[in-house]
Design an enzyme around this catalytic site. Sequence first.
Site, PDB file in Angstrom:
ATOM      1  N   LYS A  25      48.228  74.398   5.847  1.00 45.20           N
ATOM      2  CA  LYS A  25      47.832  75.811   5.878  1.00 45.20           C
ATOM      3  C   LYS A  25      46.592  76.030   6.752  1.00 45.20           C
ATOM      4  N   ALA A  80      46.205  69.882  -0.830  1.00 44.12           N
ATOM      5  CA  ALA A  80      45.535  70.239  -2.078  1.00 44.12           C
ATOM      6  C   ALA A  80      44.177  70.840  -1.760  1.00 44.12           C
ATOM      7  N   GLU A  81      43.687  71.605  -2.709  1.00 50.29           N
ATOM      8  CA  GLU A  81      42.261  71.897  -2.751  1.00 50.29           C
ATOM      9  C   GLU A  81      41.652  70.664  -3.385  1.00 50.29           C
ATOM     10  N   SER A  82      40.607  70.090  -2.758  1.00 53.42           N
ATOM     11  CA  SER A  82      40.217  68.737  -3.163  1.00 53.42           C
ATOM     12  C   SER A  82      38.767  68.577  -3.611  1.00 53.42           C
ATOM     13  N   THR A  90      45.084  61.334  -7.947  1.00 48.36           N
ATOM     14  CA  THR A  90      43.710  60.837  -7.947  1.00 48.36           C
ATOM     15  C   THR A  90      43.388  60.142  -9.269  1.00 48.36           C
ATOM     16  N   ASP A  91      42.434  59.214  -9.222  1.00 50.55           N
ATOM     17  CA  ASP A  91      41.988  58.560 -10.464  1.00 50.55           C
ATOM     18  C   ASP A  91      41.274  59.545 -11.387  1.00 50.55           C
ATOM     19  N   GLU A  92      40.905  60.727 -10.838  1.00 53.43           N
ATOM     20  CA  GLU A  92      40.161  61.694 -11.664  1.00 53.43           C
ATOM     21  C   GLU A  92      41.013  62.245 -12.805  1.00 53.43           C
ATOM     22  N   TYR A  99      39.576  70.902 -10.904  1.00 51.54           N
ATOM     23  CA  TYR A  99      40.277  70.110  -9.880  1.00 51.54           C
ATOM     24  C   TYR A  99      41.154  69.040 -10.524  1.00 51.54           C
ATOM     25  N   LYS A 104      45.320  68.559 -10.650  1.00 48.36           N
ATOM     26  CA  LYS A 104      46.024  67.379 -10.140  1.00 48.36           C
ATOM     27  C   LYS A 104      46.846  66.727 -11.254  1.00 48.36           C
ATOM     28  N   PRO A 125      20.689  65.961  -1.254  1.00 46.94           N
ATOM     29  CA  PRO A 125      20.765  66.462  -2.635  1.00 46.94           C
ATOM     30  C   PRO A 125      21.587  65.577  -3.565  1.00 46.94           C
ATOM     31  N   TYR A 169      22.863  64.691  -7.182  1.00 47.95           N
ATOM     32  CA  TYR A 169      23.038  65.388  -8.462  1.00 47.95           C
ATOM     33  C   TYR A 169      22.454  64.535  -9.592  1.00 47.95           C
ATOM     34  N   ARG A 214      31.141  55.655  -8.578  1.00 47.50           N
ATOM     35  CA  ARG A 214      32.449  55.905  -7.976  1.00 47.50           C
ATOM     36  C   ARG A 214      32.952  54.589  -7.392  1.00 47.50           C
ATOM     37  N   ASN A 268      25.871  56.504  -7.001  1.00 45.31           N
ATOM     38  CA  ASN A 268      25.620  57.465  -5.915  1.00 45.31           C
ATOM     39  C   ASN A 268      24.283  57.202  -5.226  1.00 45.31           C
TER      40      ASN A 268
HETATM   41  P1  NAD Z   1      41.097  67.598   2.220  1.00 44.31           P
HETATM   42  O1  NAD Z   1      40.500  68.725   1.460  1.00 44.31           O
HETATM   43  O2  NAD Z   1      40.306  66.912   3.280  1.00 44.31           O
HETATM   44  O3  NAD Z   1      42.450  68.089   2.917  1.00 44.31           O
HETATM   45  C1  NAD Z   1      43.376  68.905   2.273  1.00 44.31           C
HETATM   46  C2  NAD Z   1      44.339  69.459   3.332  1.00 44.31           C
HETATM   47  O4  NAD Z   1      45.320  70.258   2.652  1.00 44.31           O
HETATM   48  C3  NAD Z   1      43.670  70.370   4.358  1.00 44.31           C
HETATM   49  O5  NAD Z   1      44.123  70.048   5.653  1.00 44.31           O
HETATM   50  C4  NAD Z   1      44.105  71.765   3.952  1.00 44.31           C
HETATM   51  O6  NAD Z   1      44.195  72.673   5.053  1.00 44.31           O
HETATM   52  C5  NAD Z   1      45.467  71.481   3.343  1.00 44.31           C
HETATM   53  N1  NAD Z   1      45.880  72.528   2.394  1.00 44.31           N
HETATM   54  C6  NAD Z   1      45.135  73.046   1.369  1.00 44.31           C
HETATM   55  N2  NAD Z   1      45.850  73.991   0.735  1.00 44.31           N
HETATM   56  C7  NAD Z   1      47.072  74.045   1.342  1.00 44.31           C
HETATM   57  C8  NAD Z   1      48.235  74.813   1.115  1.00 44.31           C
HETATM   58  N3  NAD Z   1      48.299  75.731   0.143  1.00 44.31           N
HETATM   59  N4  NAD Z   1      49.311  74.607   1.930  1.00 44.31           N
HETATM   60  C9  NAD Z   1      49.261  73.692   2.928  1.00 44.31           C
HETATM   61  N5  NAD Z   1      48.171  72.960   3.189  1.00 44.31           N
HETATM   62  C10 NAD Z   1      47.087  73.118   2.398  1.00 44.31           C
HETATM   63  O7  NAD Z   1      41.588  66.565   1.114  1.00 44.31           O
HETATM   64  P2  NAD Z   1      41.670  64.971   1.149  1.00 44.31           P
HETATM   65  O8  NAD Z   1      40.377  64.420   0.707  1.00 44.31           O
HETATM   66  O9  NAD Z   1      42.275  64.545   2.418  1.00 44.31           O
HETATM   67  O10 NAD Z   1      42.718  64.727  -0.038  1.00 44.31           O
HETATM   68  C11 NAD Z   1      44.116  64.699   0.220  1.00 44.31           C
HETATM   69  C12 NAD Z   1      44.845  64.415  -1.083  1.00 44.31           C
HETATM   70  O11 NAD Z   1      44.407  63.172  -1.631  1.00 44.31           O
HETATM   71  C13 NAD Z   1      44.601  65.469  -2.151  1.00 44.31           C
HETATM   72  O12 NAD Z   1      45.828  65.690  -2.826  1.00 44.31           O
HETATM   73  C14 NAD Z   1      43.586  64.812  -3.083  1.00 44.31           C
HETATM   74  O13 NAD Z   1      43.722  65.289  -4.398  1.00 44.31           O
HETATM   75  C15 NAD Z   1      43.968  63.351  -2.971  1.00 44.31           C
HETATM   76  N6  NAD Z   1      42.891  62.369  -3.193  1.00 44.31           N
HETATM   77  C16 NAD Z   1      41.705  62.466  -2.499  1.00 44.31           C
HETATM   78  C17 NAD Z   1      40.723  61.489  -2.682  1.00 44.31           C
HETATM   79  C18 NAD Z   1      39.431  61.519  -1.910  1.00 44.31           C
HETATM   80  O14 NAD Z   1      38.547  60.700  -2.137  1.00 44.31           O
HETATM   81  N7  NAD Z   1      39.256  62.415  -0.949  1.00 44.31           N
HETATM   82  C19 NAD Z   1      40.947  60.436  -3.596  1.00 44.31           C
HETATM   83  C20 NAD Z   1      42.166  60.381  -4.281  1.00 44.31           C
HETATM   84  C21 NAD Z   1      43.122  61.341  -4.064  1.00 44.31           C
HETATM   85  P1  TYD Z   2      32.314  63.856  -4.162  1.00 45.76           P
HETATM   86  O1  TYD Z   2      32.261  63.263  -2.802  1.00 45.76           O
HETATM   87  O2  TYD Z   2      32.296  65.341  -4.313  1.00 45.76           O
HETATM   88  O3  TYD Z   2      33.612  63.215  -4.872  1.00 45.76           O
HETATM   89  P2  TYD Z   2      34.091  63.293  -6.431  1.00 45.76           P
HETATM   90  O4  TYD Z   2      33.327  64.326  -7.150  1.00 45.76           O
HETATM   91  O5  TYD Z   2      35.527  63.679  -6.273  1.00 45.76           O
HETATM   92  O6  TYD Z   2      33.892  61.909  -6.963  1.00 45.76           O
HETATM   93  O7  TYD Z   2      31.110  63.287  -5.009  1.00 45.76           O
HETATM   94  C1  TYD Z   2      30.939  61.893  -5.207  1.00 45.76           C
HETATM   95  C2  TYD Z   2      29.760  61.714  -6.152  1.00 45.76           C
HETATM   96  O8  TYD Z   2      28.573  62.144  -5.494  1.00 45.76           O
HETATM   97  C3  TYD Z   2      29.862  62.556  -7.418  1.00 45.76           C
HETATM   98  O9  TYD Z   2      29.329  61.795  -8.516  1.00 45.76           O
HETATM   99  C4  TYD Z   2      28.974  63.747  -7.151  1.00 45.76           C
HETATM  100  C5  TYD Z   2      27.906  63.189  -6.228  1.00 45.76           C
HETATM  101  N1  TYD Z   2      27.345  64.147  -5.227  1.00 45.76           N
HETATM  102  C6  TYD Z   2      25.960  64.309  -5.133  1.00 45.76           C
HETATM  103  O10 TYD Z   2      25.169  63.672  -5.866  1.00 45.76           O
HETATM  104  N2  TYD Z   2      25.461  65.195  -4.210  1.00 45.76           N
HETATM  105  C7  TYD Z   2      26.285  65.919  -3.389  1.00 45.76           C
HETATM  106  O11 TYD Z   2      25.773  66.734  -2.581  1.00 45.76           O
HETATM  107  C8  TYD Z   2      27.702  65.719  -3.489  1.00 45.76           C
HETATM  108  C9  TYD Z   2      28.642  66.484  -2.606  1.00 45.76           C
HETATM  109  C10 TYD Z   2      28.183  64.810  -4.426  1.00 45.76           C
END
Ligand code: NAD
Ligand code: TYD
Length: 339
Positions: free
Chosen positions: A34, A83-85, A125-127, A153, A157, A208, A210, A217, A252
Site C-alpha cells: 500500500k 502489517a502495521e508494525s 512475531t514472537d510478541e 500490535y 498479530k 531516548p 524508555y 530483545r 536496550n
Molecule cells: P514495516 O513496517 O517496515 O513494513 C510494513 C510494510 O507493509 C510497508 O511496506 C507498508 O507499506 C506495508 N503495508 C502496511 N499496511 C498495508 C496494507 N494495508 N496493504 C498493503 N501493504 C501494507 O514492517 P517490517 O518490520 O518489515 O515487518 C514485516 C512483517 O514482519 C510484519 O508482519 C511484522 O509483524 C513482522 N515481524 C517484524 C519484526 C521486526 O523486528 N521488524 C519481527 C518479527 C515479525
Molecule cells: P522497537 O524497535 O520498537 O521494537 P519492539 O517494541 O517491537 O521490540 O523497540 C525495541 C526496544 O527498544 C523496546 O524495548 C522499546 C525500546 N525503545 C526505546 O527504548 N527507545 C526508542 O526510542 C524506541 C523506538 C524503542
Amino acid sequence: MTYLVTGGAGFIGANFVYHMLAAHPTDRIVCVDKLTYAGNLSTLEEALKNPNFRFVKADICDREAITKLFGEERPEVVVNFAAESHVDRSIENPGVFLETNILGTAVMMDVSRIFGVERFHQVSTDEVYGDLPLDRPDLFFTEETPIHTSSPYSSSKASADLLAMAYHRTYSLPVTISRCSNNYGPYQFPEKLIPLMIANALADKPLPVYGEGLNVRDWLYVEDHCKAIDLILQKGRVGEVYNIGGHNEMKNIDIVKLICKALDKPESLITHVTDRKGHDMRYAIDPAKIHGELGWLPETMFADGIQETIQWYLNNRKWWEEIISGEYQNYYQRMYGNR
Ligand code: NAD
Ligand code: TYD
C-alpha cells in the site's frame, strides 16, 4: 513458480524480495504494498530492474484489487508481510492495526482460498507470546507457549495467527506461520530502536531510552529471517508454527551504548524518557523446532551484523534522511516531544 509477497516495500519484505530474486532466479516475485508511511518504493529500485519482479500498489484490505491481482498472476505461494508494525503507533492508534493486520490477512486468505494456492505463509512475531520475566533466564518461547499479548500490535498479530490456523483447519488452506524475534539490518524504518539511535547519534541528538533500558530483545539479522522463511516455504510442514530466533538477547541500554561506541559518540547523549505503556520486559525464542526439523541456524553473529548495519546507514544516508525529513517529524514530535 510465482510468489506473491505483501508488504515488500517495508523493511523485512524488501530484504525478502532481494533474497528470493537471488536465491530463486527463475521464479517470479510479485509484490503488493500500500506504500504507507513505512513503505518506500526507492527500497525496491534494484528489484524493479529485474524482469522477474512486479510491483503493484494496493491495500491488502481491498478485496477487489487483490482478487484482480490473483486473476492476473495466479500465485502459487503467498507470503504475508504487510502489517502495521510499530508498537508505539499501535498504542497511539490501534484501529489501523486491526484493519490491516487482521482484516487484511483475512482478505488475503479468502482470495488465496478462492483461487487455490500451494502455500499461504503468515509472517508473525514472537510478541504474540507476551513477555518473559527478567529473573528467569531459563525460560524461552516455544511454539507451545500460550498466546498472551500485551499491546494492540501484538494482539492484532495474534488474532491473524488464530485466523490463519482456523482457515487451515476449516478450509484446509495450506498455512504455515513463522514467529520471529526482533530483526535488524538494512532498510529498517528509523522509528525502530536501532536505526533511530543511529540516526539520532549521527545528528548529535538525544538518544531516548524508555525507562531504565533494561528490557531485553532477542536480535536477529534480517537476512537470517528471510532464509528461514524461504526454508519453511520449501520444506516446512503445512499447519505448523515455526519460531525463528538466534539466542541473541541484549538489553536496550547495551545496544544504545554499543551504537555510541561504534559511531564515536558520547554516552551523555543517552536520555532516559518515560517508559512505553505495557512495555514487554523480555523476549527470547527457543529455535529448537526450526533447527531440528529444517536445519536452520542463524549465520550472522550480532557483532558482525550490527557493524554492517551501522555501515549501511552511514553509506545510505539519502535513503533515511529523505524518510525522516517529512511527516516523520510530526510523529517524532508527538512521540518524544513531551516525554
Ligand atoms: P514495516 O513496517 O517496515 O513494513 C510494513 C510494510 O507493509 C510497508 O511496506 C507498508 O507499506 C506495508 N503495508 C502496511 N499496511 C498495508 C496494507 N494495508 N496493504 C498493503 N501493504 C501494507 O514492517 P517490517 O518490520 O518489515 O515487518 C514485516 C512483517 O514482519 C510484519 O508482519 C511484522 O509483524 C513482522 N515481524 C517484524 C519484526 C521486526 O523486528 N521488524 C519481527 C518479527 C515479525
Ligand atoms: P522497537 O524497535 O520498537 O521494537 P519492539 O517494541 O517491537 O521490540 O523497540 C525495541 C526496544 O527498544 C523496546 O524495548 C522499546 C525500546 N525503545 C526505546 O527504548 N527507545 C526508542 O526510542 C524506541 C523506538 C524503542
